[in-house]
Scaffold this motif. Structure first.
Motif, PDB file in Angstrom:
ATOM      1  N   PHE A  19      16.751  14.842  -5.653  1.00 14.22           N
ATOM      2  CA  PHE A  19      17.771  15.756  -5.110  1.00 14.22           C
ATOM      3  C   PHE A  19      17.135  16.760  -4.154  1.00 14.22           C
ATOM      4  O   PHE A  19      17.716  17.133  -3.139  1.00 14.22           O
ATOM      5  CB  PHE A  19      18.522  16.451  -6.242  1.00 14.22           C
ATOM      6  N   GLY A  20      15.940  17.191  -4.547  1.00 21.68           N
ATOM      7  CA  GLY A  20      15.240  18.128  -3.677  1.00 21.68           C
ATOM      8  C   GLY A  20      14.975  17.519  -2.300  1.00 21.68           C
ATOM      9  O   GLY A  20      15.185  18.136  -1.263  1.00 21.68           O
ATOM     10  N   LYS A  21      14.520  16.279  -2.295  1.00 20.23           N
ATOM     11  CA  LYS A  21      14.217  15.597  -1.031  1.00 20.23           C
ATOM     12  C   LYS A  21      15.480  15.331  -0.217  1.00 20.23           C
ATOM     13  O   LYS A  21      15.466  15.409   1.015  1.00 20.23           O
ATOM     14  CB  LYS A  21      13.516  14.263  -1.323  1.00 20.23           C
ATOM     15  N   VAL A  22      16.533  15.014  -0.938  1.00 15.51           N
ATOM     16  CA  VAL A  22      17.787  14.732  -0.223  1.00 15.51           C
ATOM     17  C   VAL A  22      18.279  15.992   0.485  1.00 15.51           C
ATOM     18  O   VAL A  22      18.831  15.924   1.586  1.00 15.51           O
ATOM     19  CB  VAL A  22      18.846  14.189  -1.221  1.00 15.51           C
ATOM     20  N   ARG A  23      18.067  17.128  -0.160  1.00 21.71           N
ATOM     21  CA  ARG A  23      18.467  18.383   0.495  1.00 21.71           C
ATOM     22  C   ARG A  23      17.671  18.571   1.785  1.00 21.71           C
ATOM     23  O   ARG A  23      18.183  19.023   2.787  1.00 21.71           O
ATOM     24  CB  ARG A  23      18.232  19.567  -0.436  1.00 21.71           C
ATOM     25  N   GLU A  24      16.411  18.201   1.752  1.00 21.07           N
ATOM     26  CA  GLU A  24      15.566  18.345   2.956  1.00 21.07           C
ATOM     27  C   GLU A  24      15.898  17.295   4.008  1.00 21.07           C
ATOM     28  O   GLU A  24      15.755  17.524   5.205  1.00 21.07           O
ATOM     29  CB  GLU A  24      14.097  18.172   2.567  1.00 21.07           C
ATOM     30  N   HIS A  25      16.252  16.098   3.532  1.00 19.72           N
ATOM     31  CA  HIS A  25      16.492  14.988   4.472  1.00 19.72           C
ATOM     32  C   HIS A  25      17.874  14.409   4.199  1.00 19.72           C
ATOM     33  O   HIS A  25      18.037  13.340   3.644  1.00 19.72           O
ATOM     34  CB  HIS A  25      15.442  13.896   4.265  1.00 19.72           C
ATOM     35  N   SER A  26      18.862  15.155   4.619  1.00 15.78           N
ATOM     36  CA  SER A  26      20.228  14.716   4.327  1.00 15.78           C
ATOM     37  C   SER A  26      20.586  13.535   5.226  1.00 15.78           C
ATOM     38  O   SER A  26      19.968  13.332   6.286  1.00 15.78           O
ATOM     39  CB  SER A  26      21.198  15.859   4.559  1.00 15.78           C
ATOM     40  N   PRO A  27      21.603  12.757   4.855  1.00 15.82           N
ATOM     41  CA  PRO A  27      21.979  11.596   5.672  1.00 15.82           C
ATOM     42  C   PRO A  27      22.393  11.976   7.084  1.00 15.82           C
ATOM     43  O   PRO A  27      22.209  11.215   8.025  1.00 15.82           O
ATOM     44  CB  PRO A  27      23.153  10.976   4.917  1.00 15.82           C
ATOM     45  N   GLU A  28      22.917  13.191   7.212  1.00 17.01           N
ATOM     46  CA  GLU A  28      23.385  13.591   8.546  1.00 17.01           C
ATOM     47  C   GLU A  28      22.225  14.027   9.422  1.00 17.01           C
ATOM     48  O   GLU A  28      22.134  13.667  10.597  1.00 17.01           O
ATOM     49  CB  GLU A  28      24.391  14.752   8.444  1.00 17.01           C
ATOM     50  N   PRO A  37       0.805  -1.235   0.000  1.00 14.15           N
ATOM     51  CA  PRO A  37       0.000   0.000   0.000  1.00 14.15           C
ATOM     52  C   PRO A  37       0.837   1.285   0.000  1.00 14.15           C
ATOM     53  O   PRO A  37       2.020   1.272   0.273  1.00 14.15           O
ATOM     54  CB  PRO A  37      -0.812  -0.118   1.287  1.00 14.15           C
ATOM     55  N   HIS A  38       0.137   2.385  -0.232  1.00 10.81           N
ATOM     56  CA  HIS A  38       0.813   3.598  -0.696  1.00 10.81           C
ATOM     57  C   HIS A  38       1.808   4.159   0.290  1.00 10.81           C
ATOM     58  O   HIS A  38       2.556   5.041  -0.034  1.00 10.81           O
ATOM     59  CB  HIS A  38      -0.232   4.654  -1.079  1.00 10.81           C
ATOM     60  N   SER A  39       1.824   3.680   1.576  1.00  7.41           N
ATOM     61  CA  SER A  39       2.839   4.187   2.486  1.00  7.41           C
ATOM     62  C   SER A  39       4.232   3.880   1.952  1.00  7.41           C
ATOM     63  O   SER A  39       5.196   4.525   2.330  1.00  7.41           O
ATOM     64  CB  SER A  39       2.644   3.577   3.869  1.00  7.41           C
ATOM     65  N   GLU A  40       4.363   2.879   1.080  1.00  5.17           N
ATOM     66  CA  GLU A  40       5.656   2.584   0.501  1.00  5.17           C
ATOM     67  C   GLU A  40       5.705   3.007  -0.957  1.00  5.17           C
ATOM     68  O   GLU A  40       6.578   2.593  -1.684  1.00  5.17           O
ATOM     69  CB  GLU A  40       5.937   1.084   0.608  1.00  5.17           C
ATOM     70  N   ASN A  41       4.780   3.792  -1.345  1.00  5.71           N
ATOM     71  CA  ASN A  41       4.719   4.235  -2.727  1.00  5.71           C
ATOM     72  C   ASN A  41       5.871   5.196  -2.995  1.00  5.71           C
ATOM     73  O   ASN A  41       5.914   6.293  -2.422  1.00  5.71           O
ATOM     74  CB  ASN A  41       3.355   4.908  -2.938  1.00  5.71           C
ATOM     75  N   LYS A  57       4.921   8.764  -3.999  1.00  2.00           N
ATOM     76  CA  LYS A  57       4.477   9.621  -2.888  1.00  2.00           C
ATOM     77  C   LYS A  57       5.675  10.053  -2.059  1.00  2.00           C
ATOM     78  O   LYS A  57       5.746  11.193  -1.606  1.00  2.00           O
ATOM     79  CB  LYS A  57       3.494   8.848  -2.005  1.00  2.00           C
ATOM     80  N   THR A  58       6.599   9.162  -1.851  1.00  2.00           N
ATOM     81  CA  THR A  58       7.771   9.491  -1.029  1.00  2.00           C
ATOM     82  C   THR A  58       8.558  10.645  -1.661  1.00  2.00           C
ATOM     83  O   THR A  58       9.026  11.541  -0.950  1.00  2.00           O
ATOM     84  CB  THR A  58       8.679   8.257  -0.896  1.00  2.00           C
ATOM     85  N   ALA A  64      13.260   4.858  -2.420  1.00  2.00           N
ATOM     86  CA  ALA A  64      12.237   5.240  -3.384  1.00  2.00           C
ATOM     87  C   ALA A  64      12.879   5.562  -4.739  1.00  2.00           C
ATOM     88  O   ALA A  64      12.382   5.147  -5.795  1.00  2.00           O
ATOM     89  CB  ALA A  64      11.460   6.452  -2.878  1.00  2.00           C
ATOM     90  N   TYR A  65      13.967   6.276  -4.694  1.00  2.00           N
ATOM     91  CA  TYR A  65      14.674   6.650  -5.925  1.00  2.00           C
ATOM     92  C   TYR A  65      15.176   5.406  -6.647  1.00  2.00           C
ATOM     93  O   TYR A  65      15.074   5.298  -7.885  1.00  2.00           O
ATOM     94  CB  TYR A  65      15.828   7.590  -5.586  1.00  2.00           C
ATOM     95  N   GLU A  66      15.705   4.438  -5.893  1.00  2.00           N
ATOM     96  CA  GLU A  66      16.216   3.201  -6.507  1.00  2.00           C
ATOM     97  C   GLU A  66      15.109   2.462  -7.242  1.00  2.00           C
ATOM     98  O   GLU A  66      15.334   1.803  -8.255  1.00  2.00           O
ATOM     99  CB  GLU A  66      16.818   2.280  -5.434  1.00  2.00           C
ATOM    100  N   LYS A  67      13.899   2.574  -6.723  1.00  2.00           N
ATOM    101  CA  LYS A  67      12.783   1.840  -7.347  1.00  2.00           C
ATOM    102  C   LYS A  67      12.358   2.467  -8.665  1.00  2.00           C
ATOM    103  O   LYS A  67      11.614   1.865  -9.438  1.00  2.00           O
ATOM    104  CB  LYS A  67      11.579   1.830  -6.401  1.00  2.00           C
TER     105      LYS A  67
END
Lengths: 116, 743
Positions: A29-38, A4-8, A11-12, A50-53
């Motif tokens: 890239f936009g999302k990564v800027r918001e949620h960086s690994p650090e 279900p869409h929580s893993e869509n 959407k992510t 999500a990107y890999e999929k």
């Protein structure tokens, strides 16, 4: 198989189902800027997954095949068909006709008898 | 009646017969059948009237002909009562009036139906005609009054009322209280029915514009305490409709829809048809349009109500399908797969080729663990996508999705155990549209091998080979197909190539070994022992641990009186896996068969050392027995007997009995009886031993009594002990055979 869409992944990444490759990349890239690994390692993991999929055609085909169509998520009123008749206004004439019709029906019931 | 006998089986019924039959059917309530018979009779009369010369017609025929119109009118009237739609009813009543113009009931009924459908002028004509035929009839009077009102003739209605004596009026209506009071005319006030009164009052208030009071009057009616009559249902349904209309005007949409739904249900369950019913659809559509954005559930209820009354309403059907899909998506998101699947299934009924629905159902059923249902929907989607491949080839990702879908379908079909030929059908259909898809072709080849179609498999493998080139894996598979087709030489060469390309290809090496097994056996069977030896040696050069090669080689050497070489092979075999019990036994057996008793015994003792259980000792004993080494076999049977249970001892006794060693058999039977005194079979075998005792036969000694005693006792035990009950049939059969043989 996608769940279900929580893993869509769409959407992510905050993109639509038919997004192009460049749109996917940009969103990633936009999302990564918001949620960086650090700052947000869990969030980053999700975004990366999500990107890999979606990044390669093979992965994307797999993802798209096993996702329920999102177009049904919102009822689009424009897709609804309109009915071409409005209800008749309850005028005195209409009410009278309905009453007479009812009386006619009741009289008919008397005519045919209780066992018909 | 003519003097001829009528044979009903060969002659069609006469017109008078048909009329008689129709009358019977009508009595039984079978109006439609009666009409059919009467029309046939009518046709026959017309026919005979057209064709007959001037001969006298028998009186009964004349009577029948005279009765026909009345009967037909009656049948048509009866049929009109069974249809709900008044338009259809009027059609039947038209005919009824035609056939029986002087029967006021048909005119009255037709007039009332015409009034229902708004044909007021024609209705009034019917009422007036009915009055001419049957004047001062209460029902007719009532109808005329309604007709005057319906034709807006308030004055005429008043005059009619004045003319009609009160006592002749129908008990259900009275004089109007005030001629000035008018709802576009006049209407009747009922007595004796509270509901009817309430309904009239409510509608009066509505007509005056007092909606609030009207709604109050028309709401909250008590439910029926029993099943209402059709008349009561009509009143209640009308009340519900008007109450619904008022609620609609007050924007109380849920309540309005509920009222409409109940009105429709009540009316249809009592075969009531009234003009307001045609408005329900329009109201419900309106409500749905107003609330769809915010209250999808209510909108869906409205469309469902519409479809109950008007199943052909395409607008409602299409909209409901959209609503269901939205609801299904919501349920799916909330984790309610069951609910989602139910709604998708419903939607699919009206749109069976919808890709989105098929995909959703494939996913949904899989999530519910119903993989065969999932597979069915995925396959349907695959069929649609294949058909669309050409026109959608430019669509990004489409072909990839199709390929993935095909893979998934095949995986699912394999998982759910669907027939192989259907799996192959799926693969081949996919291959037709995508012949360059080598992965698919390879998969097809593998499935073909699974169902033992090596020729077709080979064809696909060779195509892949030509397009992609040979790989070690491909050549191994190809060799397997060739071997299945008994093309051993080609298979061998192919495997050599496979190994050349990849020396670590264990599958290819294994394949080579197996192929050589076949070749060597084939050569042996055809008497080419030298060739067989050569192949086996080659095998062992490839795989020095291949025990079957050693065994076969040893056997070949023995055949050629090359005992030394043969023994070497056997030693080599046990050296491969010295702790392999089966191997030790097989080698021991090989020694024994070739006459090397000492070596055989040594191997057997090594085997016993590995596992001294009953099976090992029994097998060794049997080896000796097969070679007629009876003493040796008994030695090992005795050792086996020391560790045997009752059933196993009986088994040993049976072997001894078969070998005509009755005394030894009896020893084992005695042991078996000691271990399990309830077992019937020792007595059965004992009886068989007695039967076949040659000395008793020679001396003419009668053992039959003892045999009977033994079998009787066996039977008693089998009856007494349930664990031995299954042996009863055998015991009884033996008893029978014994008796027959003694005779």
């Amino acid at each position: 198989m996608a769940s279900p869409h929580s893993e869509n992944p769409y959407k992510t990444l905050g993109i639509e189902y038919g997004a192009t490759e460049s749109e996917i990349k940009r969103a990633y890239f936009g999302k990564v800027r918001e949620h960086s690994p650090e700052s947000d390692p869990e969030g980053f993991k999700r975004i990366r997954a999500a990107y890999e999929k979606l990044r390669s055609s093979g992965e994307r085909a797999e993802t798209d095949l096993f996702l329920v169509d999102e177009s049904d998520a919102r009822l689009d009123a424009s897709r609804l068909r309109q009915f071409d008749r409005k209800p008749l206004p309850l005028t005195a004439d209409l009410i009278k006709k309905d009453l007479l019709a009812l009386e006619a029906f009741l009289l008919w019931q008397e005519l045919i008898g209780p066992n018909s | 009646m003519s003097g001829k006998k009528k044979n009903k089986h060969h002659q069609p019924p006469s017109a008078s017969d048909l009329i008689r039959i129709a009358g019977e059917k009508l009595e039984r309530g079978q109006a439609r059948d009666a009409i059919e018979s009467l029309r046939s009779a009518e046709a026959k009369f017309k026919q005979s009237a057209a064709s007959s010369k001037k001969t006298s017609v028998p009186p009964h025929i004349i009577a029948a002909q005279a009765a026909l119109p009345q009967l037909l009118a009656r049948a048509l009237y009866s049929r009109s009562l069974t249809v709900d739609n008044p338009v259809q009813r009027v059609a039947d009543l038209d005919e009824a009036v035609k056939y029986a113009p002087e029967d006021f009931r048909y005119r009255l009924a037709r007039g009332l139906c015409r009034l229902l459908i708004g044909d007021t002028q024609a209705a009034q004509i019917d009422f007036q005609k009915a009055d001419q035929i049957q004047s001062r009839n209460e029902l007719v009077n009532h109808a005329i009054f309604l007709g005057e009102l319906a034709t807006q003739n308030g004055r005429g209605a008043r005059e009619f009322l004045d003319r009609s004596p009160t006592e002749k009026r129908n008990a259900n209506w009275q004089r109007m209280p005030n001629p000035a009071e008018n709802i576009g005319g006049r209407y009747l006030q009922a007595s004796g029915s509270e509901r009817r009164l309430s309904l009239l009052e409510g509608m009066l208030l509505l007509e005056r514009g007092d909606h609030e009071a009207a709604l109050e009057r028309l709401s909250n009616w008590p439910p029926f305490e029993r099943n209402p009559s059709d008349a009561e249902a009509a009143i209640m349904a009308t009340q519900l409709f008007y109450s619904g209309a008022l609620k609609f005007m007050a924007e109380r949409y849920q309540a309005a829809r509920d009222s409409f739904d109940e009105a429709q249900r009540l009316a249809s369950s009592h075969h009531v048809w009234l003009p307001w019913m045609a408005s329900i659809d329009a109201y419900c559509h309106q409500i749905a349009e107003k609330v769809a954005a915010n209250n999808l559930q209510l909108a869906a209820q409205c469309w469902q109500t519409i479809l109950k009354g008007s199943p052909d309403d395409e607008t409602a059907r299409a909209n409901l399908a959209i609503a269901n899909r939205a609801a299904a998506h919501r349920l799916w998101s909330e984790g309610d797969a069951n609910g989602a699947v139910a709604l998708w299934q419903e939607a699919l009924q009206s749109d069976p080729q919808n890709e989105s629905l098929l995909k959703s159902l494939g996913l949904g059923f899989e999530k519910l663990g119903r993989k065969p249902d999932g597979s069915r929907h995925w396959r349907a989607l695959a069929r649609i996508w294949r058909q669309q491949l050409k026109q959608r080839s430019a669509e990004p990702g489409f072909k990839d999705r199709l390929l993935r879908l095909e893979q998934h379908v095949v995986e699912l079909m394999i998982e759910t155990g669907e027939p192989e030929n259907e799996i192959i059908t799926e693969l081949e259909a996919a291959l037709k549209l995508d012949p360059e898809n080598l992965d698919l072709r390879w998969q097809t080849a593998e499935r073909m091998m699974e169902i033992e179609r090596p020729q077709q498999a080979l064809r696909h493998i060779e195509i892949v080979e030509r397009r992609r080139g040979a790989s070690s894996e491909l050549l191994t598979r190809k060799a397997s197909a060739l071997a299945s087709l008994r093309r051993f030489t080609e298979a061998g060469k192919t495997l050599e190539r496979a190994i050349e390309l990849d020396p670590s290809n264990t599958l290819a090496r294994r394949g080579q070994i197996l192929l050589m097994d076949e070749e060597a056996e084939h050569a042996d069977e055809n008497g080419h022992l030298g060739r067989a030896i050569e192949i086996r040696r080659k095998q062992l050069a490839i795989d020095p641990t291949h025990v079957p090669a050693m065994f076969h080689l040893s056997s070949l050497h023995f055949d050629l009186d090359q005992d030394k070489e043969a023994l070497e092979c056997l030693k080599r075999a046990v050296a491969v896996d010295p702790d392999n019990l089966r191997l030790r036994l097989d080698v021991g057996e090989a020694y024994l068969e070739s006459g090397y008793l000492k070596e055989a015994e040594e191997e057997f003792e090594r085997a016993i050392a590995l596992n001294p259980d009953f099976e090992t000792l029994h097998d060794i004993a049997m080896f000796y027995l097969d070679e007629d080494e009876v003493k040796k076999s008994i030695k090992y049977f005795d050792r086996a007997a020391e560790v045997a249970d009752a059933d196993q001892l009986i088994d040993l006794a049976t072997h001894m009995f078969d070998a005509n060693r009755g005394k030894d058999a009896n020893r084992y039977l005695a042991k078996a009886k000691k271990l399990d005194h309830t077992h019937p079979i020792p007595y059965v075998i004992k009886a068989l031993i007695e039967l076949s005792d040659p000395i008793a036969a020679l001396l003419g000694v009668e053992n039959s009594d003892q045999m009977r005693k033994d079998l009787d006792f066996a039977e008693t035990l089998a009856l007494k002990y349930p664990e031995h009950a299954k042996k009863l049939d055998l015991i009884r059969e033996l008893k029978q055979r014994l008796e027959s043989s003694l005779e």
